[in-house]
Design an enzyme around this catalytic site. Structure first.
Site, mmCIF file in Angstrom:
data_model
loop_
_atom_site.group_PDB
_atom_site.id
_atom_site.type_symbol
_atom_site.label_atom_id
_atom_site.label_comp_id
_atom_site.label_asym_id
_atom_site.label_seq_id
_atom_site.Cartn_x
_atom_site.Cartn_y
_atom_site.Cartn_z
ATOM 1 N N THR A 1 2.837 -1.312 8.871
ATOM 2 C CA THR A 1 3.300 -2.210 9.938
ATOM 3 C C THR A 1 3.535 -3.627 9.450
ATOM 4 O O THR A 1 4.193 -4.409 10.126
ATOM 5 C CB THR A 1 2.239 -2.295 11.047
ATOM 6 O OG1 THR A 1 1.030 -2.788 10.446
ATOM 7 C CG2 THR A 1 1.998 -0.956 11.720
ATOM 8 N N HIS B 1 8.406 -30.286 11.313
ATOM 9 C CA HIS B 1 7.722 -29.055 10.902
ATOM 10 C C HIS B 1 6.704 -29.321 9.796
ATOM 11 O O HIS B 1 5.696 -28.635 9.688
ATOM 12 C CB HIS B 1 8.751 -28.015 10.469
ATOM 13 C CG HIS B 1 9.735 -27.716 11.553
ATOM 14 N ND1 HIS B 1 9.352 -27.136 12.745
ATOM 15 C CD2 HIS B 1 11.058 -27.986 11.660
ATOM 16 C CE1 HIS B 1 10.422 -27.028 13.535
ATOM 17 N NE2 HIS B 1 11.465 -27.542 12.897
ATOM 18 N N HIS C 1 11.143 -23.326 9.736
ATOM 19 C CA HIS C 1 10.087 -24.002 10.500
ATOM 20 C C HIS C 1 8.710 -23.895 9.866
ATOM 21 O O HIS C 1 7.891 -24.786 10.043
ATOM 22 C CB HIS C 1 10.014 -23.430 11.926
ATOM 23 C CG HIS C 1 11.188 -23.845 12.775
ATOM 24 N ND1 HIS C 1 11.217 -23.650 14.138
ATOM 25 C CD2 HIS C 1 12.369 -24.431 12.447
ATOM 26 C CE1 HIS C 1 12.378 -24.108 14.625
ATOM 27 N NE2 HIS C 1 13.091 -24.572 13.618
ATOM 28 N N CYS D 1 3.177 -3.188 3.989
ATOM 29 C CA CYS D 1 2.334 -2.040 4.344
ATOM 30 C C CYS D 1 3.054 -1.311 5.469
ATOM 31 O O CYS D 1 4.233 -1.584 5.707
ATOM 32 C CB CYS D 1 0.902 -2.466 4.688
ATOM 33 S SG CYS D 1 0.717 -3.565 6.101
ATOM 34 N N ASP E 1 0.873 -1.175 0.000
ATOM 35 C CA ASP E 1 0.000 0.000 0.000
ATOM 36 C C ASP E 1 0.909 1.223 0.000
ATOM 37 O O ASP E 1 2.128 1.095 -0.192
ATOM 38 C CB ASP E 1 -0.997 -0.048 1.178
ATOM 39 C CG ASP E 1 -0.327 0.194 2.535
ATOM 40 O OD1 ASP E 1 0.926 0.264 2.586
ATOM 41 O OD2 ASP E 1 -1.051 0.311 3.536
HETATM 42 C C1 RB5 Z 1 -2.034 2.635 6.394
HETATM 43 O O1 RB5 Z 1 -2.063 3.877 6.991
HETATM 44 C C2 RB5 Z 1 -1.721 1.558 7.416
HETATM 45 O O2 RB5 Z 1 -2.813 1.321 8.209
HETATM 46 C C3 RB5 Z 1 -1.259 0.279 6.715
HETATM 47 O O3 RB5 Z 1 -0.150 0.566 5.937
HETATM 48 C C4 RB5 Z 1 -0.847 -0.883 7.590
HETATM 49 O O4 RB5 Z 1 0.073 -0.477 8.553
HETATM 50 C C5 RB5 Z 1 -1.912 -1.719 8.138
HETATM 51 O O5 RB5 Z 1 -1.663 -2.728 8.802
#
Ligand code: RB5
Length: 150
Positions: free
Chosen positions: A67, A133, A98, A65, A8
């Site tokens: 996080t 595993h 694993h 993305c 994203d």
């Molecule tokens: C976008 O702002 C953010 O929510 C997305 O990139 C991600 O971190 C979601 O898990």
């Protein structure tokens, strides 16, 4: 190897960086978007890579993305997908040894470019150990087949 890659807006910059790195290693990144930093919804792009892995069109994929959390939740809805959220080198190794992770998910706002490149290198070069595993992965596969409806 062809490697699906998508992000994203929160992962766009790192996606561009990792495409160059994959090419430098002799791989062919298949870029499924997003293509700029405008705000988008991560499931729309996570789905594109996860679908290809689930269908067997591609063997490996990378999702990014902010996080990595949203992308990993999305990708793991797909049968046969083992998406691992990896923001450190130790997990990069063990998600292969694993858990035979076929999608690597990275938090673009968490790790720097150099660590991310190293994560990708380890993930690509580490084989699955198999043995005990394999039995554990078969239990996950059996769960997928049950298709729970509560
Ligand atoms: C976008 O702002 C953010 O929510 C997305 O990139 C991600 O971190 C979601 O898990």
């Amino acid at each position: 190897m062809q490697i699906g890659i998508a992000s994203d807006h929160g992962g766009f910059e790192l996606k561009e960086e990792l495409k160059l790195y994959l090419k430098s290693m002799g791989h062919e990144p298949i870029d499924l978007g997003t293509f700029n930093e405008e705000s988008v919804d991560y499931p729309d792009y996570g789905i594109l890579v996860a679908e290809k892995i689930s269908k067997g069109d591609l063997k490996k994929g990378i999702l990014i993305c902010g996080t990595g959390i949203g992308m990993s939740i999305t990708a793991n809805k797909f049968r046969g997908v083992r998406a691992a959220l990896v923001n450190d080198l130790f997990s990069a190794r063990f998600c292969r040894e694993h858990t035979d992770a076929n999608i690597l998910v990275i938090g673009g706002r968490i790790v720097g470019k150099e660590v991310a490149r190293e994560i990708v290198r380890i993930w690509l070069e580490t084989p699955f150990t198999g043995e005990r595993h394999q039995r554990r992965l078969e239990k996950i596969e059996a769960l997928e087949k049950k298709n729970f409806k509560f």
